[in-house]
Design an enzyme around this catalytic site. Structure first.
Site, PDB file in Angstrom:
ATOM      1  N   ASP A  38       0.854  -1.186   0.000  1.00 15.10           N
ATOM      2  CA  ASP A  38       0.000   0.000   0.000  1.00 15.10           C
ATOM      3  C   ASP A  38       0.892   1.239   0.000  1.00 15.10           C
ATOM      4  O   ASP A  38       1.994   1.218   0.569  1.00 15.10           O
ATOM      5  CB  ASP A  38      -0.907   0.011   1.240  1.00 15.10           C
ATOM      6  CG  ASP A  38      -2.112   0.924   1.084  1.00 15.10           C
ATOM      7  OD1 ASP A  38      -3.238   0.417   0.974  1.00 15.10           O
ATOM      8  OD2 ASP A  38      -1.922   2.157   1.055  1.00 15.10           O
ATOM      9  N   GLY A  82      -7.867   1.461  -4.369  1.00 15.66           N
ATOM     10  CA  GLY A  82      -8.861   2.372  -4.928  1.00 15.66           C
ATOM     11  C   GLY A  82      -9.532   3.145  -3.818  1.00 15.66           C
ATOM     12  O   GLY A  82      -9.347   2.858  -2.634  1.00 15.66           O
ATOM     13  N   ARG A  91     -20.905   7.996 -10.145  1.00 11.55           N
ATOM     14  CA  ARG A  91     -20.269   6.708 -10.416  1.00 11.55           C
ATOM     15  C   ARG A  91     -19.175   6.862 -11.469  1.00 11.55           C
ATOM     16  O   ARG A  91     -18.123   6.227 -11.394  1.00 11.55           O
ATOM     17  CB  ARG A  91     -21.338   5.715 -10.878  1.00 11.55           C
ATOM     18  CG  ARG A  91     -20.844   4.288 -11.072  1.00 11.55           C
ATOM     19  CD  ARG A  91     -22.024   3.335 -11.175  1.00 11.55           C
ATOM     20  NE  ARG A  91     -21.599   1.977 -11.499  1.00 11.55           N
ATOM     21  CZ  ARG A  91     -21.682   1.438 -12.706  1.00 11.55           C
ATOM     22  NH1 ARG A  91     -22.170   2.139 -13.711  1.00 11.55           N
ATOM     23  NH2 ARG A  91     -21.283   0.196 -12.920  1.00 11.55           N
ATOM     24  N   ASN A 123     -13.489  -1.595  -6.981  1.00 10.14           N
ATOM     25  CA  ASN A 123     -14.704  -1.187  -7.691  1.00 10.14           C
ATOM     26  C   ASN A 123     -14.494   0.089  -8.506  1.00 10.14           C
ATOM     27  O   ASN A 123     -13.685   0.932  -8.135  1.00 10.14           O
ATOM     28  CB  ASN A 123     -15.845  -0.980  -6.687  1.00 10.14           C
ATOM     29  CG  ASN A 123     -16.592  -2.274  -6.407  1.00 10.14           C
ATOM     30  OD1 ASN A 123     -16.845  -3.056  -7.318  1.00 10.14           O
ATOM     31  ND2 ASN A 123     -16.914  -2.510  -5.154  1.00 10.14           N
ATOM     32  N   PRO A 124     -15.243   0.253  -9.625  1.00 12.81           N
ATOM     33  CA  PRO A 124     -16.196  -0.710 -10.207  1.00 12.81           C
ATOM     34  C   PRO A 124     -15.456  -1.899 -10.822  1.00 12.81           C
ATOM     35  O   PRO A 124     -14.643  -1.720 -11.741  1.00 12.81           O
ATOM     36  CB  PRO A 124     -16.948   0.107 -11.250  1.00 12.81           C
ATOM     37  CG  PRO A 124     -16.014   1.230 -11.607  1.00 12.81           C
ATOM     38  CD  PRO A 124     -15.188   1.512 -10.389  1.00 12.81           C
ATOM     39  N   ASP A 126     -15.882  -4.566 -12.758  1.00 17.49           N
ATOM     40  CA  ASP A 126     -15.834  -4.966 -14.166  1.00 17.49           C
ATOM     41  C   ASP A 126     -14.963  -4.013 -14.978  1.00 17.49           C
ATOM     42  O   ASP A 126     -14.132  -4.436 -15.779  1.00 17.49           O
ATOM     43  CB  ASP A 126     -17.249  -5.017 -14.752  1.00 17.49           C
ATOM     44  CG  ASP A 126     -18.163  -5.951 -13.979  1.00 17.49           C
ATOM     45  OD1 ASP A 126     -17.718  -7.058 -13.642  1.00 17.49           O
ATOM     46  OD2 ASP A 126     -19.314  -5.575 -13.707  1.00 17.49           O
ATOM     47  N   ASP A 151     -22.412 -11.364  -5.254  1.00 24.09           N
ATOM     48  CA  ASP A 151     -23.840 -11.168  -5.549  1.00 24.09           C
ATOM     49  C   ASP A 151     -24.563 -12.515  -5.605  1.00 24.09           C
ATOM     50  O   ASP A 151     -25.686 -12.650  -5.110  1.00 24.09           O
ATOM     51  CB  ASP A 151     -24.010 -10.448  -6.891  1.00 24.09           C
ATOM     52  CG  ASP A 151     -23.294  -9.118  -6.939  1.00 24.09           C
ATOM     53  OD1 ASP A 151     -23.759  -8.176  -6.296  1.00 24.09           O
ATOM     54  OD2 ASP A 151     -22.251  -9.044  -7.609  1.00 24.09           O
ATOM     55  N   ARG A 154     -25.076 -13.842  -2.118  1.00 28.72           N
ATOM     56  CA  ARG A 154     -26.223 -13.144  -1.503  1.00 28.72           C
ATOM     57  C   ARG A 154     -27.539 -13.697  -2.046  1.00 28.72           C
ATOM     58  O   ARG A 154     -28.501 -13.908  -1.299  1.00 28.72           O
ATOM     59  CB  ARG A 154     -26.136 -11.641  -1.796  1.00 28.72           C
ATOM     60  CG  ARG A 154     -25.020 -10.912  -1.069  1.00 28.72           C
ATOM     61  CD  ARG A 154     -24.926  -9.474  -1.542  1.00 28.72           C
ATOM     62  NE  ARG A 154     -23.886  -8.732  -0.816  1.00 28.72           N
ATOM     63  CZ  ARG A 154     -23.133  -7.778  -1.343  1.00 28.72           C
ATOM     64  NH1 ARG A 154     -23.297  -7.441  -2.617  1.00 28.72           N
ATOM     65  NH2 ARG A 154     -22.219  -7.163  -0.621  1.00 28.72           N
ATOM     66  N   ARG A 156     -28.205 -16.675  -3.293  1.00 31.26           N
ATOM     67  CA  ARG A 156     -28.465 -18.011  -2.751  1.00 31.26           C
ATOM     68  C   ARG A 156     -28.949 -17.920  -1.299  1.00 31.26           C
ATOM     69  O   ARG A 156     -29.875 -18.643  -0.892  1.00 31.26           O
ATOM     70  CB  ARG A 156     -27.210 -18.867  -2.843  1.00 31.26           C
ATOM     71  CG  ARG A 156     -26.813 -19.227  -4.273  1.00 31.26           C
ATOM     72  CD  ARG A 156     -25.452 -19.902  -4.349  1.00 31.26           C
ATOM     73  NE  ARG A 156     -25.454 -21.125  -3.568  1.00 31.26           N
ATOM     74  CZ  ARG A 156     -24.451 -21.501  -2.780  1.00 31.26           C
ATOM     75  NH1 ARG A 156     -23.364 -20.749  -2.668  1.00 31.26           N
ATOM     76  NH2 ARG A 156     -24.522 -22.639  -2.110  1.00 31.26           N
ATOM     77  N   HIS A 178     -21.439  -6.537 -12.254  1.00 25.11           N
ATOM     78  CA  HIS A 178     -21.437  -6.410 -10.793  1.00 25.11           C
ATOM     79  C   HIS A 178     -21.899  -4.988 -10.496  1.00 25.11           C
ATOM     80  O   HIS A 178     -21.112  -4.066 -10.324  1.00 25.11           O
ATOM     81  CB  HIS A 178     -20.033  -6.646 -10.241  1.00 25.11           C
ATOM     82  CG  HIS A 178     -19.909  -6.343  -8.767  1.00 25.11           C
ATOM     83  ND1 HIS A 178     -20.695  -6.957  -7.816  1.00 25.11           N
ATOM     84  CD2 HIS A 178     -19.107  -5.485  -8.098  1.00 25.11           C
ATOM     85  CE1 HIS A 178     -20.369  -6.497  -6.619  1.00 25.11           C
ATOM     86  NE2 HIS A 178     -19.418  -5.598  -6.762  1.00 25.11           N
TER      87      HIS A 178
END
Length: 314
Positions: A38, A82, A91, A123-124, A126, A151, A154, A156, A178
């Site tokens: 980091d 990030g 976004r 994130n994001p 993808d 996801d 969650r 399931r 996602h």
């Protein structure tokens, strides 16, 4: 993967997610050495020490702070770096900032690593998976986005709870982005091997599918609103990907990687589909049967991602 009997994993980013991942890797004994990298070296050193002290009660895992040179002989590199979205920030603004950060991170990794295997969690997810693959020049199969793995977990859980069913008996996917355009694939869901509709018929149970789909999509936001951040769930999702790689198990997980031309209008984007994961990364992709509504939703999700990627790169 190396054959020395030792496993080294580098975690780039020592925030809540990176620290939770390091802790999970230690508890599940998935590495003999975990290195935290980091820009805030003090934070990385503190996180590494905290996890390492716990190893004294559990297993002989070395956990330390280090620099990008540690990537040279790493079996897996996990990227969590990030910034979190700030109040009032769009976004798109967040994506552009994190793309810049991830570009620098990827260049630093590739300065030392030859043909690394990278898991992208930031994130994001993808969009950043696409950026890592573009900047690194690695084969798409070696840049794996955590995608909709959490996801799906969650989903399931949200299906199992009202049915009072064991979550391990529930097989159902969230695919696509996602994010908000994620697609719950109800038509191929099964419970204990039975198609979902047949299971409901035999048990006399009912499900509010719209409510479950929405609750799944907003699950992360709910946790953030309640406690400020999400990190344990994603740490377990990443641990599952790591396990599949290290064991070369061929497990099927819904993860993202940049799709090739065989996927027609889904090609060129990092998009979550059920992927077989082994020691060299993604070994193959399964095409889940979907109804027409689900196929249309997947096409829409792909278009949203392509449009967003174009905006990020303007």
């Amino acid at each position: 993967m190396n054959n020395s009997g030792k496993t080294k994993i580098v975690v780039v980013g020592a925030g809540n997610v990176g620290e939770a991942i390091a802790y999970t890797l230690m508890v599940r004994e998935q590495a003999t050495e975990v290195v935290m990298v980091d820009l805030n070296e003090a934070r990385a050193k503190g996180a590494a020490l905290d996890v390492f002290h716990g190893a004294g009660f559990h297993c002989p895992v070395r956990v330390k702070q280090g620099g990008y040179e540690e990537c040279a002989d790493a079996d897996i590199i996990i990227v969590t770096a990030g910034i979190a979205r700030k109040p009032g920030q769009t976004r798109l603004e967040l994506a552009k900032t994190n793309v810049s950060i991830i570009k620098s991170v990827t260049e630093s990794i590739m300065k030392y690593a030859e043909n690394p295997l990278i898991i992208v969690v930031s994130n994001p997810a993808d969009i950043l998976t696409m950026e890592v693959q573009k900047v690194s020049g690695l084969p798409a199969q070696r840049v794996i986005g955590s995608g909709t793995s959490l996801d799906t977990a969650r989903f399931r859980c949200n299906i199992s709870e009202p049915l009072n069913a064991d979550v391990e008996d529930v097989q159902a996917y969230i695919l696509g982005e996602h994010g908000d355009s994620q697609v719950p694939v109800w038509s191929s869901a099964t419970i204990a091997g039975l198609p979902l509709d047949e299971y409901l018929k035999q048990t006399g149970k009912e499900l509010d599918r719209a409510e479950i789909s929405e609750h799944t999509k907003t699950g992360g936001a709910e946790v953030i609103e309640l406690k400020g951040a999400t990190f344990y769930g994603v740490a377990m999702a990443v641990s599952a990907i790591v396990e599949s790689i290290l064991k070369n198990s061929g497990a099927i997980l819904p993860v993202a990687h940049v799709l090739d031309d065989s996927f027609d209008n889904w090609s060129g984007i990092a998009f979550s589909l059920p992927c077989r994961i082994g020691g060299q990364g993604i070994q193959g992709v399964l095409r889940v049967p979907m109804n027409e509504e689900e196929k249309a939703a997947m096409d829409n999700s792909a278009k949203i991602l392509k449009d967003f990627w174009a905006q990020v790169n303007e």
